[in-house]
Design a protein around this motif. Sequence first.
Motif, PDB file in Angstrom:
ATOM      1  N   GLN A 165       0.709  -1.471  -0.087  1.00 38.09           N
ATOM      2  CA  GLN A 165       0.031  -0.076   0.091  1.00 38.09           C
ATOM      3  C   GLN A 165       0.940   1.395   0.033  1.00 38.09           C
ATOM      4  OE1 GLN A 165      -2.812  -0.100   3.366  1.00 38.09           O
ATOM      5  NE2 GLN A 165      -3.995  -1.740   2.366  1.00 38.09           N
ATOM      6  N   GLY A 171      -2.116  -2.041  -3.629  1.00 42.83           N
ATOM      7  CA  GLY A 171      -3.040  -2.357  -2.578  1.00 42.83           C
ATOM      8  C   GLY A 171      -3.800  -3.726  -2.937  1.00 42.83           C
ATOM      9  N   ASP A 174      -4.666  -6.205   2.463  1.00 42.07           N
ATOM     10  CA  ASP A 174      -4.828  -5.452   3.779  1.00 42.07           C
ATOM     11  C   ASP A 174      -5.305  -6.685   4.833  1.00 42.07           C
ATOM     12  OD1 ASP A 174      -5.160  -3.566   5.693  1.00 42.07           O
ATOM     13  OD2 ASP A 174      -6.422  -2.531   4.553  1.00 42.07           O
ATOM     14  N   ALA A 187      -8.690  -8.873  -1.506  1.00 41.80           N
ATOM     15  CA  ALA A 187     -10.160  -8.234  -1.599  1.00 41.80           C
ATOM     16  C   ALA A 187     -11.046  -9.576  -1.808  1.00 41.80           C
ATOM     17  CB  ALA A 187     -10.467  -7.170  -2.514  1.00 41.80           C
TER      18      ALA A 187
ATOM     19  N   HIS B  49     -16.167  -2.543  -4.303  1.00 45.09           N
ATOM     20  CA  HIS B  49     -15.287  -1.760  -5.244  1.00 45.09           C
ATOM     21  C   HIS B  49     -15.866  -0.561  -5.551  1.00 45.09           C
ATOM     22  CE1 HIS B  49     -12.441  -4.437  -7.423  1.00 45.09           C
ATOM     23  NE2 HIS B  49     -13.106  -5.375  -6.714  1.00 45.09           N
ATOM     24  N   PHE B  58      -8.055   1.303  -1.747  1.00 46.91           N
ATOM     25  CA  PHE B  58      -8.218   0.082  -2.538  1.00 46.91           C
ATOM     26  C   PHE B  58      -9.267  -0.858  -1.937  1.00 46.91           C
ATOM     27  CE2 PHE B  58      -3.592   1.335  -2.692  1.00 46.91           C
ATOM     28  CZ  PHE B  58      -3.591   1.495  -3.983  1.00 46.91           C
ATOM     29  N   PRO B  59      -9.954  -1.658  -2.704  1.00 43.51           N
ATOM     30  CA  PRO B  59     -10.856  -2.831  -1.944  1.00 43.51           C
ATOM     31  C   PRO B  59     -10.355  -3.526  -0.879  1.00 43.51           C
ATOM     32  CG  PRO B  59     -10.700  -2.889  -4.490  1.00 43.51           C
ATOM     33  CD  PRO B  59      -9.445  -2.148  -4.010  1.00 43.51           C
ATOM     34  N   SER B  60      -9.138  -3.828  -0.837  1.00 41.87           N
ATOM     35  CA  SER B  60      -8.666  -4.749   0.237  1.00 41.87           C
ATOM     36  C   SER B  60      -8.860  -3.525   1.449  1.00 41.87           C
ATOM     37  CB  SER B  60      -7.326  -5.161  -0.088  1.00 41.87           C
ATOM     38  OG  SER B  60      -6.412  -3.970  -0.299  1.00 41.87           O
ATOM     39  N   GLN B  61      -8.594  -2.656   1.372  1.00 40.31           N
ATOM     40  CA  GLN B  61      -8.796  -1.512   2.759  1.00 40.31           C
ATOM     41  C   GLN B  61     -10.070  -1.399   3.021  1.00 40.31           C
ATOM     42  OE1 GLN B  61      -6.374   1.584   0.571  1.00 40.31           O
ATOM     43  NE2 GLN B  61      -5.030   1.540   2.091  1.00 40.31           N
ATOM     44  N   GLN B  63     -12.442  -3.558   2.728  1.00 37.63           N
ATOM     45  CA  GLN B  63     -12.872  -4.927   3.240  1.00 37.63           C
ATOM     46  C   GLN B  63     -12.282  -5.045   4.633  1.00 37.63           C
ATOM     47  OE1 GLN B  63     -12.382  -8.984   1.206  1.00 37.63           O
ATOM     48  NE2 GLN B  63     -10.495  -8.854   2.503  1.00 37.63           N
TER      49      GLN B  63
END
Lengths: 905, 160
Positions: A165, A171, A174, A187, B49, B58-61, B63
Amino acid sequence: MQEFTVTLNGREVAAEPGMTILELARREGVHIPTICHEPHLAPAGGCPSISSCRVCIVEEERSGNLITSCGAFVTPGMVINTASQRVLERRRTIVELMLASHPDSCMVCLKGNRCQLRQVAADMGIGLVRFQRIPLMSTITDANPFIKRNLSKCILCAKCIRACQELVIEGAVDYYRRGFVARPATAGDTPLEESECTFCGTCVAMCPTGALMEAEPLYRGTAGTSVPTTCPFCGCGCTVRLKVKEGRVVRVIPNNDDPVTRGTLCVKGSYGFDFIQSRDRLTTPLIKVDDHFEAASWEEAFNVITAEFKRIKSRYGSNSLAVFGSSKCTNEENYLLQRFARCVLGTNNIDNGSRLYGTPGLTSCDPASGFFGATNSLTAMEKADVILVVGADPTVSAPLVGYTIKRAVRCMDAKLVLIDPRETRLSMFAETWLRPKVGTDLILLNGMAKAIIDEGLHDAEISEETIDFKAFAKSLSAYTAAFVEKATGVPYTEIVKAAREYATSGKAAIVYGHGITQHVNGTDAIKALTNLALLTGSRSKGTCIYPLQKENNAQGACDMGALPDFLPGYQQVSDLKSRRTFEDYWGIIPAAAGLTAFEMIKGAKAGTIKGMYIVGENPAASFPNSKFVSEALSSLNFLVVQDLFMTRTAKLSNVVLPAASFAEKEGTFTSFDGRVNWLTKAVQPPGQSIPDWDIVIKLAARMGHAMFYSSPREVREEIGKLVPLYKGIGYGSPEEPLDQVRAKGGFRSPLVYRKRPDRIPSFYLVHMTATPDRTNGEYPFLLLTGSNLYHFAGGTRTSRAPRLRKYSLDAFVDIGEADAEKLEVSEGDRLRIASSTSEIVATARISDTLPERVVFMPFALACNPVSQLLDIILDLERKTPIVKCVSVKIERIGSHGQAGSKQSN
Amino acid sequence: MDKPAASKVINMERIREIVMECGGHKWALIPVIQKIQNEFGYIPPEAIHVIAIGLKIFPSQVQGVISFYAQFYTKPRGRQVITVCRGTACHVRGGESLLEMLENGLGIKEGETTADMEYSLETVACIGVCALAPNVVIGKEVYGKMDTQKIEQLLKKGEA
Ligand code: SF4
Ligand code: SF4
Ligand code: SF4
Ligand code: FES
Ligand code: FES
């Protein structure tokens, strides 16, 4: 603020404000174990560490607090104890707790002795853990050939998350969930290959445990030696460390000491090196006898070459010979090669592979203005307030530049103005994204310039500081809102917005790539960019311009004079004084400028070029219209090819010379932004192969021209003397400490700054002359070409790196939704794509962002010679081919999985 | 992914609107997901998204944040949410068997929702009224001193 004193383990030491306790301790030589701390993850002024592992605790005796030294700043009067009984006991408990949930697999763990957790535990003498063990579960299975995750070994230090990140800004991962089940995840908790992960390998190198590991490694143990050197792929010039075991390079990791790359690499740098040990490597000189090659000794090979070159030279004259140098070879080698062409063969017919991508010296505005490449360093780009990216997708073609731009946007709040018809990874970072019709950049840039002038946003002193401003402003009168909007297809309000952002945000940087240089009007578009730079340049104290270079040493090859019209350091070959400088060292240099690469090929076809010496290039595969190029090369009287592999070009030659790879030799590469990086020899070249510099010197001697250099270092010393840009480079070696090198007047990267010369810059009056859209009824689609993250140039090397080959070999073509519907194409269908020169087959990928009648295909897939479709149409000024787009027709020939006619390299 | 039978097509337009309403800044992440959950009852995975793009993260963030807080759900929940307290006080007074009974009665496990989207079953670690243990919360109402009979009645009445 002033220096102050603190007490460190009973000793008074001086400290500066803003320093962490850890930094102070390290400076004072006091060891504190760390796991989650990583200096590259501490942005300037940002949080120095997130202190998640707590292994680095120390005791502050006045308050009696235990604090994590990596995240705490020193304050005046602190009394710090790094190893008190209390610290040691607590630290031991912390590590034991980590081990309690860690699986007992150290013996078979691939991380082996590189595991930081194991090192820390071993240092503290922790053997058995006294807590009840609750191992974590890991369920995720990754199928890619680059990275394997075993998150049961994860200690939640967050380094991978932060690397992803904050450094490479993908990214992909996470934290996911919380408490005991928390872990880094993509994700949707998918395998990495279904996420945004680009397999750059940065997180793998940073992970302190075996949680993130290299997949399909060449060697499982700990490598013996670690050799610092430079990545041989793109022009970013990342420094790496080659891990060597028993004479083989078994692993590549980022060079953590490099302040520019900061521990990052891309997938090619991390996993593309296996080509060094490929079984396809050439190991002996080969001479063609009838229709096949026979192994020969160097002696025999040199004899044949000497005889043939001499015969051609005396029969047809020097200018019937040509040398094609290499943007992959070192500076020293290119320097020798151009001397060889000029003084041994007696011709200025010398060029290098970067011609294909718009030779740096010539893509950077005009040589008369003194720009021969980027005007500032990559580090400066990260500090820009606004970045204008045109005709480039650096996230793919120059990943390190991609990281830099994304970092500037995400971490430094820079604005990104993106001009690209196609959606790329950068689009989501852009403040404004303009999508002009393909090839209309020049109109768009002129339109932006007009908007800036109309709004009075240009520098106030512009008339005094530049030449031709008035004429320039006047020449833009045709660029009315209506005209620009119609020509480019971009709403005028968007253009004005972009113009404002660009002109008023502060320090600007302009980055451009082959999307500009490989189009019709490319040269003029570059000039239009220079105009933009001049308009607000003085206000922001000099706008930096960065032309991206495709290949590792494109910049260096040009700097070294592997060009038909320039001597080393861009000194005109036609200029008597410049020639004199070099003639004192080398002997007579011909005065007339030579032929560019494409002129040589055309000359070969026409019969005016009889003999060629091609070093480290594969024009038969990488140049447009490969059929024409192959025919031209086959019609030569004599062709020598020097390479690592039996490339398509080598197959056409009379003599093949086996060369050493980057890992097997010494020398320097110059990155696109002018950092001169060192190569260090890590392993022996296979068989009889030897470094290119050695071959050139030996061949020159055979031909009666002794070059008195015994090593690349001596070549470098001469370069340091004769080439002003590289003044001082000869001194010192990569092993020598930098300050010693500097003391001798030398330098090491970062180096070659290309400052604007002292003369007053002038505006260019440039207008669109040709229409880029060459589609018609028969060929209704415009095929855009671009780079590929996993493969490089002709794919000669990357297709021989098994992991890269495995991951992305299939040729694909992106097609917009609407077009796909019309042609009744669905995802995965086989398409036949035909241009007026040739046709190829590829798998369809449907894109929801491509404009209508535009399709996209990357270069560099070994099985997908896109270049076949292109024709050699040259930009007149730079003689660079227009290979960015070609008009094609498309036909569906089969559905998913049904192989059409397979093409092979 | 199998969609629960009763789930409707998600109004992505509305999600975009919510993201824009909250200003499109990355610090607005929590208000945005709260608002989406208030309107949709949960945070549809498809929304992740859209939120990421709108807030430039970011999508991971996204989530990461959603999965960190217990208050956010990524699956649709039933009309009625039954929450059984698993805190110490409720546990010793039989909270666990209440949970078991509800699981059997509704035919779902903890964290799941019945196919007709009527009931969701959840647990919590202490709601702060230990004196009334064991506690079950239905919707916003706390039912104290629960036992198996009362549960049975509630289930029969269809009140829960
Ligand atoms: S390999 Fe690179 S892109 Fe992938 S998760 Fe690691 S840091 Fe992110
Ligand atoms: S995977 Fe490795 S780097 Fe990432 S949090 Fe876990 S231990 Fe740290
Ligand atoms: S960005 Fe370029 S130089 Fe850096 S590792 Fe990748 S290919 Fe090599
Ligand atoms: S190294 Fe300081 S807390 Fe991890
Ligand atoms: S333990 Fe159930 S309310 Fe406190």
